[in-house]
Design an enzyme around this catalytic site. Sequence first.
Site, PDB file in Angstrom:
ATOM      1  N   GLY A  30     101.811 -43.056 -67.474  1.00  0.00           N
ATOM      2  CA  GLY A  30     100.965 -43.330 -66.342  1.00  0.00           C
ATOM      3  C   GLY A  30      99.984 -44.032 -66.564  1.00  0.00           C
ATOM      4  N   LEU A  32      99.310 -46.831 -64.924  1.00  0.00           N
ATOM      5  CA  LEU A  32      99.962 -48.168 -65.217  1.00  0.00           C
ATOM      6  C   LEU A  32      98.955 -49.429 -64.944  1.00  0.00           C
ATOM      7  CD1 LEU A  32     103.270 -47.286 -63.418  1.00  0.00           C
ATOM      8  CD2 LEU A  32     102.769 -46.884 -65.770  1.00  0.00           C
ATOM      9  N   HIS A  36     102.256 -52.427 -68.773  1.00  0.00           N
ATOM     10  CA  HIS A  36     103.626 -51.590 -68.248  1.00  0.00           C
ATOM     11  C   HIS A  36     104.131 -52.558 -67.271  1.00  0.00           C
ATOM     12  CE1 HIS A  36     100.645 -48.084 -69.103  1.00  0.00           C
ATOM     13  NE2 HIS A  36     101.631 -47.766 -69.797  1.00  0.00           N
ATOM     14  N   ASP A 154     101.738 -50.923 -79.229  1.00  0.00           N
ATOM     15  CA  ASP A 154     101.671 -49.816 -80.002  1.00  0.00           C
ATOM     16  C   ASP A 154     102.864 -49.950 -81.060  1.00  0.00           C
ATOM     17  OD1 ASP A 154      99.945 -48.049 -78.398  1.00  0.00           O
ATOM     18  OD2 ASP A 154     101.605 -48.214 -76.888  1.00  0.00           O
ATOM     19  N   GLN A 157     104.145 -47.097 -83.192  1.00  0.00           N
ATOM     20  CA  GLN A 157     105.064 -46.120 -82.200  1.00  0.00           C
ATOM     21  C   GLN A 157     106.472 -46.994 -82.257  1.00  0.00           C
ATOM     22  OE1 GLN A 157     103.976 -44.178 -78.598  1.00  0.00           O
ATOM     23  NE2 GLN A 157     105.017 -45.862 -77.454  1.00  0.00           N
ATOM     24  N   SER A 189      95.137 -51.696 -71.716  1.00  0.00           N
ATOM     25  CA  SER A 189      95.356 -50.339 -72.159  1.00  0.00           C
ATOM     26  C   SER A 189      94.784 -49.333 -71.230  1.00  0.00           C
ATOM     27  CB  SER A 189      94.505 -49.925 -73.458  1.00  0.00           C
ATOM     28  OG  SER A 189      94.472 -48.665 -73.691  1.00  0.00           O
TER      29      SER A 189
HETATM   30  O1  PAF Z   1     103.386 -45.194 -75.388  1.00  0.00           O
HETATM   31  C1  PAF Z   1     103.170 -44.282 -74.549  1.00  0.00           C
HETATM   32  O2  PAF Z   1     102.944 -44.284 -73.557  1.00  0.00           O
HETATM   33  C2  PAF Z   1     103.859 -42.888 -75.085  1.00  0.00           C
HETATM   34  O3  PAF Z   1     103.406 -42.617 -76.505  1.00  0.00           O
HETATM   35  C3  PAF Z   1     105.191 -42.413 -74.771  1.00  0.00           C
HETATM   36  C4  PAF Z   1     106.162 -43.432 -75.287  1.00  0.00           C
HETATM   37  C5  PAF Z   1     105.424 -42.622 -73.231  1.00  0.00           C
HETATM   38  C6  PAF Z   1     105.460 -41.175 -75.320  1.00  0.00           C
HETATM   39  O4  PAF Z   1     104.834 -40.082 -74.572  1.00  0.00           O
END
Ligand code: PAF
Length: 506
Positions: A30, A32, A36, A154, A157, A189
Amino acid sequence: MHLFQTIVGLRAYLGRYWRKRAIGFVPTMGALHQGHQRLLEMAREDNDIVVASIFVNPLQFAPTEDLDQYPRTLEADRQLCDRLGIDAVFAPSVTEMGTSGEIGENLTRVLPPASMMSGLCGASRPGHFLGVATIVVKLLQIVQPTRAYFGEKDAQQLAIIRRLVKDLCLPVEIRPCAIARENSGLAYSSRNQYLSPSQRQQATVLFRSLQKARESFQSGEVQGQILLDIITRELAGENNVRVEYVECVHPMTLEPLKMIKESGLLAIAARVGETRLIDNVILRQRQPIIAIDGPAGVGKSTAAKRIARQLGHIYLDTGAMYRALTWLVLEAGVSVEDEAAIAELAARSSIQFLQPEGEDNQKVYINDQDVTEIIRSPEVTANVSAVAKHPAVRHHLVEQQRHWGEKGGLVAEGRDIGTHVFPDAEVKIFLTASVSERARRRLQDLKDRGYGLVFQEELEAQIRERDRLDSTRKMAPLRQASDAIEVQTDGLTIEQVIQEILQCCP
Ligand code: PAF
């Protein structure tokens, strides 16, 4: 747009689309922002149905971190998703997601490789990626998307998720999206909202320092430590910025790199005041990829072949790949309708292109057999679209194309090369010509080959219909990448078109 707060509700909605329609998924926490928004727009373009999840995942926050403070703006997020044409927002509670317990105590966990979690953000956030991996796998299981979208900001990630999708054979395509930045260079961010106006200004040093290192790399510096020193020196010029780490690693394996041979990720984490920010840049030591897309009959393949020859690159003849596989399918006596058998054959075969010295045309090999001529036979021509229509075939061949792309030095043409196959191509060209121009060229070609009695109007109608089909087809629709250079070819000779494209090449 639908809003779901329960897994049962969301799955009942998606059930009718699974395996029938392409589902795009954008997992978020969220708050956003523009970053996003890019992910959501990308997903909207690529898929029939788009789902966004909004869930602040407690599993990825340490007790000392900002879980309670993390911005929660569901109503604004829901409105943005609605404006962007997202079909469903999944905003479950912690209870619904079953994540209130201690990870590992009463919750099954997904443990990515230790080597990928120990460095970069993992060093100061132990347990963070365990929490991310667990929730992402859970969300992927709930939504069962065709494609899932993650931002390159990220980077750790993204690398971990790519790895776990590969290791666990999860049936989803992971699509990365380039970092979205404010005009100042600051990466978007959700945590930027914690910054005061002066801190926002100070935070721009992160991108500036990365840019300096990138410039040095572009002028030939490949030593990791020297690039890191450039970043550290630049960051040191900003008093209020406390560096947590500056590292140079491989973008896929996250292993520390002394020297960037093919590609490297320069990554920073720093605190500006109390706010922890991350940023990065990917450096590639590869020859450029030139992606040429455009409608049928615009001269893409002639241009691509000649540009490849001129630049000493490989012409990635994707059509020849489908033809080579079709030849193999026919040779093996496999039915062109049998998707599974064809996929099996494709996965066990290897296709190669070779440009013999001094010859005009490159050679095509499948399983070391030269099939350059035979793949142009009427039998292959008659069967190639039946083979190419299978999603599993396309998926496999695109993977192979991307694998070749890692080294660069190739020219590829098609309908979705710059948008789908090589979204990170160094040069993206969109060749266009008006319908009447393409009909005129086709008419000339038919006349040259001795066909009379064809009318320009008839050809124009055929071309219009082909354009419509190409841009609305489910698999590989024709699309112009937002960062593609459009080359309008009306009235230009092929030599002029080639010159225009070459001017865009590094
Ligand atoms: O990147 C993010 O916002 C979070 O790490 C994710 C991938 C939604 C997992 O909670």
